[in-house]
Design a protein around this motif. Sequence first.
Motif, PDB file in Angstrom:
ATOM      1  N   PHE A   1       1.923  26.899  23.214  1.00 50.29           N
ATOM      2  CA  PHE A   1       3.065  27.365  22.860  1.00 50.29           C
ATOM      3  C   PHE A   1       3.243  27.714  21.540  1.00 50.29           C
ATOM      4  CE2 PHE A   1       3.805  25.142  27.009  1.00 50.29           C
ATOM      5  CZ  PHE A   1       4.392  25.977  27.724  1.00 50.29           C
ATOM      6  N   ASP A   2       2.524  28.612  21.054  1.00 54.00           N
ATOM      7  CA  ASP A   2       2.319  29.005  19.702  1.00 54.00           C
ATOM      8  C   ASP A   2       3.049  30.375  19.097  1.00 54.00           C
ATOM      9  OD1 ASP A   2       0.959  30.866  21.022  1.00 54.00           O
ATOM     10  OD2 ASP A   2      -1.018  30.449  20.230  1.00 54.00           O
ATOM     11  N   THR A   3       4.275  30.605  19.791  1.00 52.28           N
ATOM     12  CA  THR A   3       5.009  31.712  19.344  1.00 52.28           C
ATOM     13  C   THR A   3       6.564  31.422  19.359  1.00 52.28           C
ATOM     14  OG1 THR A   3       3.709  33.382  20.567  1.00 52.28           O
ATOM     15  CG2 THR A   3       5.926  33.997  19.837  1.00 52.28           C
ATOM     16  N   ASP A   4       7.119  31.612  18.000  1.00 54.47           N
ATOM     17  CA  ASP A   4       8.437  31.204  17.764  1.00 54.47           C
ATOM     18  C   ASP A   4       9.678  31.829  18.410  1.00 54.47           C
ATOM     19  OD1 ASP A   4       8.790  32.883  15.999  1.00 54.47           O
ATOM     20  OD2 ASP A   4       8.940  31.385  14.241  1.00 54.47           O
ATOM     21  N   PHE A   5      10.718  31.805  18.009  1.00 53.41           N
ATOM     22  CA  PHE A   5      11.962  32.500  18.532  1.00 53.41           C
ATOM     23  C   PHE A   5      11.947  33.825  18.132  1.00 53.41           C
ATOM     24  CE2 PHE A   5      16.230  33.803  17.757  1.00 53.41           C
ATOM     25  CZ  PHE A   5      17.146  33.685  19.186  1.00 53.41           C
ATOM     26  N   LEU A   6      11.464  34.131  16.803  1.00 53.06           N
ATOM     27  CA  LEU A   6      11.439  35.404  16.492  1.00 53.06           C
ATOM     28  C   LEU A   6      10.049  36.401  16.936  1.00 53.06           C
ATOM     29  CD1 LEU A   6      13.169  35.102  13.077  1.00 53.06           C
ATOM     30  CD2 LEU A   6      14.170  36.096  14.989  1.00 53.06           C
ATOM     31  N   GLY A   7       9.235  35.696  17.622  1.00 57.66           N
ATOM     32  CA  GLY A   7       8.126  36.452  17.913  1.00 57.66           C
ATOM     33  C   GLY A   7       6.966  36.021  17.076  1.00 57.66           C
ATOM     34  N   ASN A   8       6.879  35.220  15.993  1.00 61.66           N
ATOM     35  CA  ASN A   8       5.973  35.024  14.942  1.00 61.66           C
ATOM     36  C   ASN A   8       5.035  33.880  15.674  1.00 61.66           C
ATOM     37  OD1 ASN A   8       7.272  36.552  13.213  1.00 61.66           O
ATOM     38  ND2 ASN A   8       8.908  34.949  12.368  1.00 61.66           N
ATOM     39  N   HIS A   9       3.911  34.002  15.060  1.00 59.59           N
ATOM     40  CA  HIS A   9       2.825  33.227  15.544  1.00 59.59           C
ATOM     41  C   HIS A   9       2.838  31.797  14.592  1.00 59.59           C
ATOM     42  CE1 HIS A   9      -0.977  31.862  17.445  1.00 59.59           C
ATOM     43  NE2 HIS A   9      -1.295  31.604  16.242  1.00 59.59           N
ATOM     44  N   ARG A  10       3.049  30.819  15.592  1.00 56.21           N
ATOM     45  CA  ARG A  10       2.880  29.591  14.967  1.00 56.21           C
ATOM     46  C   ARG A  10       1.265  29.144  14.660  1.00 56.21           C
ATOM     47  NH1 ARG A  10       6.875  27.975  19.124  1.00 56.21           N
ATOM     48  NH2 ARG A  10       8.691  27.159  17.803  1.00 56.21           N
ATOM     49  N   GLU A  11       0.803  29.284  13.324  1.00 55.24           N
ATOM     50  CA  GLU A  11      -0.599  29.211  12.733  1.00 55.24           C
ATOM     51  C   GLU A  11      -0.917  27.768  12.730  1.00 55.24           C
ATOM     52  OE1 GLU A  11      -2.204  31.799  12.058  1.00 55.24           O
ATOM     53  OE2 GLU A  11      -0.922  33.212  12.083  1.00 55.24           O
ATOM     54  N   GLY A  12      -2.289  27.418  13.136  1.00 51.77           N
ATOM     55  CA  GLY A  12      -2.724  26.162  12.737  1.00 51.77           C
ATOM     56  C   GLY A  12      -2.199  25.199  13.774  1.00 51.77           C
ATOM     57  N   ILE A  13      -2.925  23.997  13.604  1.00 48.84           N
ATOM     58  CA  ILE A  13      -2.512  22.782  14.217  1.00 48.84           C
ATOM     59  C   ILE A  13      -1.260  22.177  13.850  1.00 48.84           C
ATOM     60  CG2 ILE A  13      -3.448  20.625  15.100  1.00 48.84           C
ATOM     61  CD1 ILE A  13      -5.160  22.969  15.987  1.00 48.84           C
ATOM     62  N   SER A  14      -0.885  22.160  12.626  1.00 49.30           N
ATOM     63  CA  SER A  14       0.575  21.488  12.132  1.00 49.30           C
ATOM     64  C   SER A  14       1.541  22.713  12.322  1.00 49.30           C
ATOM     65  CB  SER A  14       0.421  21.148  10.918  1.00 49.30           C
ATOM     66  OG  SER A  14      -0.707  20.056  10.630  1.00 49.30           O
ATOM     67  N   VAL A  15       2.612  22.305  13.097  1.00 50.18           N
ATOM     68  CA  VAL A  15       3.766  23.315  13.325  1.00 50.18           C
ATOM     69  C   VAL A  15       5.106  22.697  12.939  1.00 50.18           C
ATOM     70  CG1 VAL A  15       2.556  24.682  14.838  1.00 50.18           C
ATOM     71  CG2 VAL A  15       3.879  22.751  15.838  1.00 50.18           C
ATOM     72  N   THR A  16       6.131  23.475  13.113  1.00 50.64           N
ATOM     73  CA  THR A  16       7.512  22.741  12.761  1.00 50.64           C
ATOM     74  C   THR A  16       8.242  22.676  13.952  1.00 50.64           C
ATOM     75  OG1 THR A  16       7.615  23.866  10.472  1.00 50.64           O
ATOM     76  CG2 THR A  16       9.725  23.086  11.388  1.00 50.64           C
ATOM     77  N   ALA A  17       8.799  21.512  14.144  1.00 51.39           N
ATOM     78  CA  ALA A  17       9.935  21.102  15.356  1.00 51.39           C
ATOM     79  C   ALA A  17      11.147  22.273  15.212  1.00 51.39           C
ATOM     80  CB  ALA A  17      10.347  19.930  15.566  1.00 51.39           C
ATOM     81  N   GLY A  18      11.414  22.650  16.545  1.00 51.98           N
ATOM     82  CA  GLY A  18      12.642  23.533  16.638  1.00 51.98           C
ATOM     83  C   GLY A  18      12.040  25.060  16.751  1.00 51.98           C
ATOM     84  N   PRO A  19      12.989  25.815  17.228  1.00 56.09           N
ATOM     85  CA  PRO A  19      12.722  27.074  17.555  1.00 56.09           C
ATOM     86  C   PRO A  19      12.056  28.193  16.251  1.00 56.09           C
ATOM     87  CG  PRO A  19      15.038  26.667  18.068  1.00 56.09           C
ATOM     88  CD  PRO A  19      14.347  25.608  17.169  1.00 56.09           C
TER      89      PRO A  19
END
Length: 247
Positions: free
Chosen positions: A213-231
């Motif tokens: 699950f590496d795509t956020d609310f606006l369709g941007n890719h969640r880069e890398g292993i460390s991501v931010t909680a929330g949409p």
Amino acid sequence: MFYNNSLPDSFEVTNENREDLVAALGEDIEIKDSMGVTLIDNNFLLSDCTLKLESKGVLLVHNLINGSVEWLSNTNVAENDPYYHRLYQQNTPESAPYDSSCFYNNVFIRKNLRSEMAKLIAFAHKQASEQPIDNHISDDNAAYVGLASGQRSYIPANKAGNIFMNDEQEDVKVAIDSSEDGVFLNSNICDYLNEDTSRVIAVGVTPETARDFDTDFLGNHREGISVTAGPFDTKEEYSQRLFRLLF
């Protein structure tokens, strides 16, 4: 994005009308009698009552939740909390994570509810605690977190990577602003939210076939292993237009 899916601003709870009011309460999302895994990801749930999860196997990932939550678990929050009421279900130490609902990388903001709404939710909690235990069926899917090596590790718990805030203690504000320019999220959450505090979540039967699950609310890719909680994966996204209004 869900908001204002509740009772009107002005109402009064009485012994005569409280059962009718509970019946009309309504949530942003209700999941009932689901078979297998039901995914709820990248949502803004902002009504007084946000979630009612009356099924096992619900996977809640990267949502911003600012309202009351009711779900099938006996490990949610402290008893008699009117902000997060719950349906009772007996869990055992041998229970797998998907015997209940899984909450990963969400932002929970404890809303300062209207006084009458708090009364009503407390009554709804009392009603729910008297309900018989439901038995639902879940499948064998498992949840994993991404590791720096590119491998995946199984999560032996049903909650990880979540951020919890209290709007009274931290003065967090979340509101929707609609204008001719579109729909915006009017919030100061970025002042309290730290980036890269969670890990990429993956779900599948095996680590090799798990979906990230590496795509956020606006369709941007969640880069890398460390991501931010929330949409949203970056703070800057909280000041962007979410939708363009078309008339």
